[in-house]
Design a protein around this motif. Structure first.
Motif, PDB file in Angstrom:
ATOM      1  N   THR A  82       0.860  -1.180   0.000  1.00 39.96           N
ATOM      2  CA  THR A  82       0.000   0.000   0.000  1.00 39.96           C
ATOM      3  C   THR A  82       0.895   1.229   0.000  1.00 39.96           C
ATOM      4  O   THR A  82       1.809   1.335   0.811  1.00 39.96           O
ATOM      5  CB  THR A  82      -0.893   0.034   1.258  1.00 39.96           C
ATOM      6  OG1 THR A  82      -1.699  -1.133   1.291  1.00 39.96           O
ATOM      7  CG2 THR A  82      -1.779   1.273   1.275  1.00 39.96           C
ATOM      8  N   VAL A  83       0.623   2.168  -0.922  1.00 42.81           N
ATOM      9  CA  VAL A  83       1.343   3.438  -0.964  1.00 42.81           C
ATOM     10  C   VAL A  83       0.300   4.542  -0.846  1.00 42.81           C
ATOM     11  O   VAL A  83      -0.604   4.639  -1.678  1.00 42.81           O
ATOM     12  CB  VAL A  83       2.141   3.601  -2.282  1.00 42.81           C
ATOM     13  CG1 VAL A  83       2.816   4.967  -2.330  1.00 42.81           C
ATOM     14  CG2 VAL A  83       3.155   2.481  -2.444  1.00 42.81           C
ATOM     15  N   VAL A  84       0.400   5.362   0.200  1.00 39.52           N
ATOM     16  CA  VAL A  84      -0.503   6.497   0.381  1.00 39.52           C
ATOM     17  C   VAL A  84       0.347   7.753   0.488  1.00 39.52           C
ATOM     18  O   VAL A  84       1.311   7.808   1.250  1.00 39.52           O
ATOM     19  CB  VAL A  84      -1.432   6.327   1.601  1.00 39.52           C
ATOM     20  CG1 VAL A  84      -2.556   5.359   1.298  1.00 39.52           C
ATOM     21  CG2 VAL A  84      -0.681   5.852   2.826  1.00 39.52           C
ATOM     22  N   ASN A 102      -8.944  -3.011   9.269  1.00 39.29           N
ATOM     23  CA  ASN A 102      -8.034  -2.940   8.124  1.00 39.29           C
ATOM     24  C   ASN A 102      -7.074  -4.120   8.142  1.00 39.29           C
ATOM     25  O   ASN A 102      -6.721  -4.622   9.217  1.00 39.29           O
ATOM     26  CB  ASN A 102      -7.192  -1.658   8.158  1.00 39.29           C
ATOM     27  CG  ASN A 102      -8.010  -0.418   7.919  1.00 39.29           C
ATOM     28  OD1 ASN A 102      -9.041  -0.453   7.286  1.00 39.29           O
ATOM     29  ND2 ASN A 102      -7.522   0.695   8.440  1.00 39.29           N
ATOM     30  N   GLN A 103      -6.632  -4.527   6.952  1.00 37.48           N
ATOM     31  CA  GLN A 103      -5.591  -5.546   6.835  1.00 37.48           C
ATOM     32  C   GLN A 103      -4.566  -5.049   5.817  1.00 37.48           C
ATOM     33  O   GLN A 103      -4.904  -4.830   4.653  1.00 37.48           O
ATOM     34  CB  GLN A 103      -6.175  -6.884   6.389  1.00 37.48           C
ATOM     35  CG  GLN A 103      -7.098  -7.495   7.414  1.00 37.48           C
ATOM     36  CD  GLN A 103      -7.635  -8.843   6.983  1.00 37.48           C
ATOM     37  OE1 GLN A 103      -7.230  -9.400   5.975  1.00 37.48           O
ATOM     38  NE2 GLN A 103      -8.559  -9.381   7.757  1.00 37.48           N
ATOM     39  N   PHE A 104      -3.345  -4.844   6.283  1.00 39.27           N
ATOM     40  CA  PHE A 104      -2.261  -4.383   5.420  1.00 39.27           C
ATOM     41  C   PHE A 104      -1.117  -5.387   5.478  1.00 39.27           C
ATOM     42  O   PHE A 104      -0.919  -6.051   6.490  1.00 39.27           O
ATOM     43  CB  PHE A 104      -1.718  -3.030   5.897  1.00 39.27           C
ATOM     44  CG  PHE A 104      -2.703  -1.897   5.854  1.00 39.27           C
ATOM     45  CD1 PHE A 104      -3.126  -1.380   4.650  1.00 39.27           C
ATOM     46  CD2 PHE A 104      -3.190  -1.347   7.030  1.00 39.27           C
ATOM     47  CE1 PHE A 104      -4.026  -0.327   4.603  1.00 39.27           C
ATOM     48  CE2 PHE A 104      -4.079  -0.295   6.999  1.00 39.27           C
ATOM     49  CZ  PHE A 104      -4.501   0.219   5.791  1.00 39.27           C
ATOM     50  N   ALA A 105      -0.336  -5.431   4.426  1.00 38.16           N
ATOM     51  CA  ALA A 105       0.926  -6.173   4.448  1.00 38.16           C
ATOM     52  C   ALA A 105       2.031  -5.145   4.673  1.00 38.16           C
ATOM     53  O   ALA A 105       2.518  -4.982   5.779  1.00 38.16           O
ATOM     54  CB  ALA A 105       1.123  -6.942   3.151  1.00 38.16           C
ATOM     55  N   THR A 106       2.384  -4.385   3.626  1.00 36.08           N
ATOM     56  CA  THR A 106       3.418  -3.354   3.705  1.00 36.08           C
ATOM     57  C   THR A 106       2.805  -2.009   3.365  1.00 36.08           C
ATOM     58  O   THR A 106       2.038  -1.904   2.403  1.00 36.08           O
ATOM     59  CB  THR A 106       4.557  -3.656   2.707  1.00 36.08           C
ATOM     60  OG1 THR A 106       5.115  -4.927   3.027  1.00 36.08           O
ATOM     61  CG2 THR A 106       5.641  -2.605   2.766  1.00 36.08           C
ATOM     62  N   VAL A 107       3.133  -0.974   4.141  1.00 30.83           N
ATOM     63  CA  VAL A 107       2.597   0.373   3.898  1.00 30.83           C
ATOM     64  C   VAL A 107       3.744   1.369   3.795  1.00 30.83           C
ATOM     65  O   VAL A 107       4.613   1.428   4.664  1.00 30.83           O
ATOM     66  CB  VAL A 107       1.638   0.817   5.026  1.00 30.83           C
ATOM     67  CG1 VAL A 107       1.143   2.238   4.776  1.00 30.83           C
ATOM     68  CG2 VAL A 107       0.460  -0.137   5.154  1.00 30.83           C
ATOM     69  N   ASN A 108       3.720   2.164   2.710  1.00 30.81           N
ATOM     70  CA  ASN A 108       4.590   3.329   2.534  1.00 30.81           C
ATOM     71  C   ASN A 108       3.678   4.544   2.612  1.00 30.81           C
ATOM     72  O   ASN A 108       2.682   4.605   1.880  1.00 30.81           O
ATOM     73  CB  ASN A 108       5.268   3.308   1.162  1.00 30.81           C
ATOM     74  CG  ASN A 108       6.145   2.102   0.969  1.00 30.81           C
ATOM     75  OD1 ASN A 108       7.222   2.022   1.517  1.00 30.81           O
ATOM     76  ND2 ASN A 108       5.664   1.144   0.196  1.00 30.81           N
ATOM     77  N   GLY A 125       7.178   0.604   5.192  1.00 30.70           N
ATOM     78  CA  GLY A 125       8.212   0.913   4.225  1.00 30.70           C
ATOM     79  C   GLY A 125       8.617   2.361   4.427  1.00 30.70           C
ATOM     80  O   GLY A 125       8.506   2.905   5.533  1.00 30.70           O
ATOM     81  N   THR A 126       9.041   3.023   3.377  1.00 31.83           N
ATOM     82  CA  THR A 126       9.434   4.423   3.459  1.00 31.83           C
ATOM     83  C   THR A 126       8.250   5.252   3.924  1.00 31.83           C
ATOM     84  O   THR A 126       7.182   5.236   3.307  1.00 31.83           O
ATOM     85  CB  THR A 126       9.943   4.907   2.094  1.00 31.83           C
ATOM     86  OG1 THR A 126      11.065   4.097   1.721  1.00 31.83           O
ATOM     87  CG2 THR A 126      10.345   6.365   2.142  1.00 31.83           C
ATOM     88  N   THR A 127       8.434   5.956   5.028  1.00 32.28           N
ATOM     89  CA  THR A 127       7.342   6.707   5.640  1.00 32.28           C
ATOM     90  C   THR A 127       7.860   8.053   6.122  1.00 32.28           C
ATOM     91  O   THR A 127       8.885   8.123   6.794  1.00 32.28           O
ATOM     92  CB  THR A 127       6.738   5.919   6.824  1.00 32.28           C
ATOM     93  OG1 THR A 127       6.249   4.660   6.333  1.00 32.28           O
ATOM     94  CG2 THR A 127       5.606   6.680   7.484  1.00 32.28           C
ATOM     95  N   THR A 128       7.131   9.118   5.755  1.00 36.01           N
ATOM     96  CA  THR A 128       7.451  10.465   6.204  1.00 36.01           C
ATOM     97  C   THR A 128       6.184  11.074   6.778  1.00 36.01           C
ATOM     98  O   THR A 128       5.146  11.100   6.112  1.00 36.01           O
ATOM     99  CB  THR A 128       7.971  11.334   5.039  1.00 36.01           C
ATOM    100  OG1 THR A 128       9.116  10.700   4.475  1.00 36.01           O
ATOM    101  CG2 THR A 128       8.330  12.729   5.506  1.00 36.01           C
ATOM    102  N   ALA A 129       6.270  11.570   8.029  1.00 39.46           N
ATOM    103  CA  ALA A 129       5.080  12.096   8.702  1.00 39.46           C
ATOM    104  C   ALA A 129       5.471  13.168   9.706  1.00 39.46           C
ATOM    105  O   ALA A 129       6.612  13.203  10.176  1.00 39.46           O
ATOM    106  CB  ALA A 129       4.349  10.965   9.422  1.00 39.46           C
TER     107      ALA A 129
END
Length: 186
Positions: A82-84, A102-108, A125-129
């Motif tokens: 998932t890329v948001v 919710n069900q996620f595997a990998t989230v960026n 994964g790569t995450t900026t917040a």
């Protein structure tokens, strides 16, 4: 068609019933403007010129880019990545995928305040917040070679009671301001 945009003020329902590999939904034009999207398919790509709300969504891969906030009104179930990405200016770029079902595997994720909740384990994964909140019923881990950058508070909670509640965010490129973690092995 390339160059065409969609403007939908109500709920948009997108269902692809093709065989694996042929069940792609791509609405990637930057001028699209959706309100709520309910989607089911393989690889799903959505681009929105303002904020977007995800209704019940099932996908093998999900990519959502919005020039506003990204929220949800139904469960999001993604078996792959998932890329948001919220490209809006501060104050209108939150990502809130906080339903417990919710069900996620990998989230960026890239946005302002990012909140993720999963009824399973989750891998970041790569995450900026600005502020990052992650809750999972299972392990919370990180993809090797990625970086998490949270300039404000980071709150990470694994609620699994059976021992699958490790929190491992140990990549060398990570940058956290403050961290609060609750789980088994942290």
């Amino acid at each position: 068609a390339t160059g065409s945009t969609l403007n939908a003020t109500g709920t948009t329902t997108l269902i692809s019933t093709g065989s694996s590999g042929n069940d792609v939904i791509t609405l990637a034009e930057a001028g699209n403007n959706f309100s709520t999207v309910v989607a089911s398919g393989g690889e799903i790509t959505l681009n929105d010129s303002s904020s977007i709300t995800l209704g019940m969504t099932t996908a093998s891969e999900l990519s959502v880019t919005a020039n506003g906030s990204i929220g949800q009104s139904g469960a999001v179930n993604v078996t792959g990545t998932t890329v948001v990405n919220s490209t809006a200016s501060a104050g209108n770029n939150g990502i809130t995928l906080d339903r417990a079902d919710n069900q996620f595997a990998t989230v960026n994720a890239t946005g302002g305040d990012v909140e993720l909740n999963a009824s399973t384990a989750i891998e970041l994964g790569t995450t900026t917040a600005a502020n990052l909140t992650v809750t999972a019923v299972g392990n919370i881990t990180q993809v090797a070679g990625t970086a998490i950058n949270a300039t404000g508070a980071t709150v990470v909670t694994s609620t699994d009671q059976t021992g699958n509640n490790a929190i491992t965010l140990g990549e060398s490129g990570n940058e956290f301001a403050t961290v609060s973690a609750s789980g088994g092995v942290v």
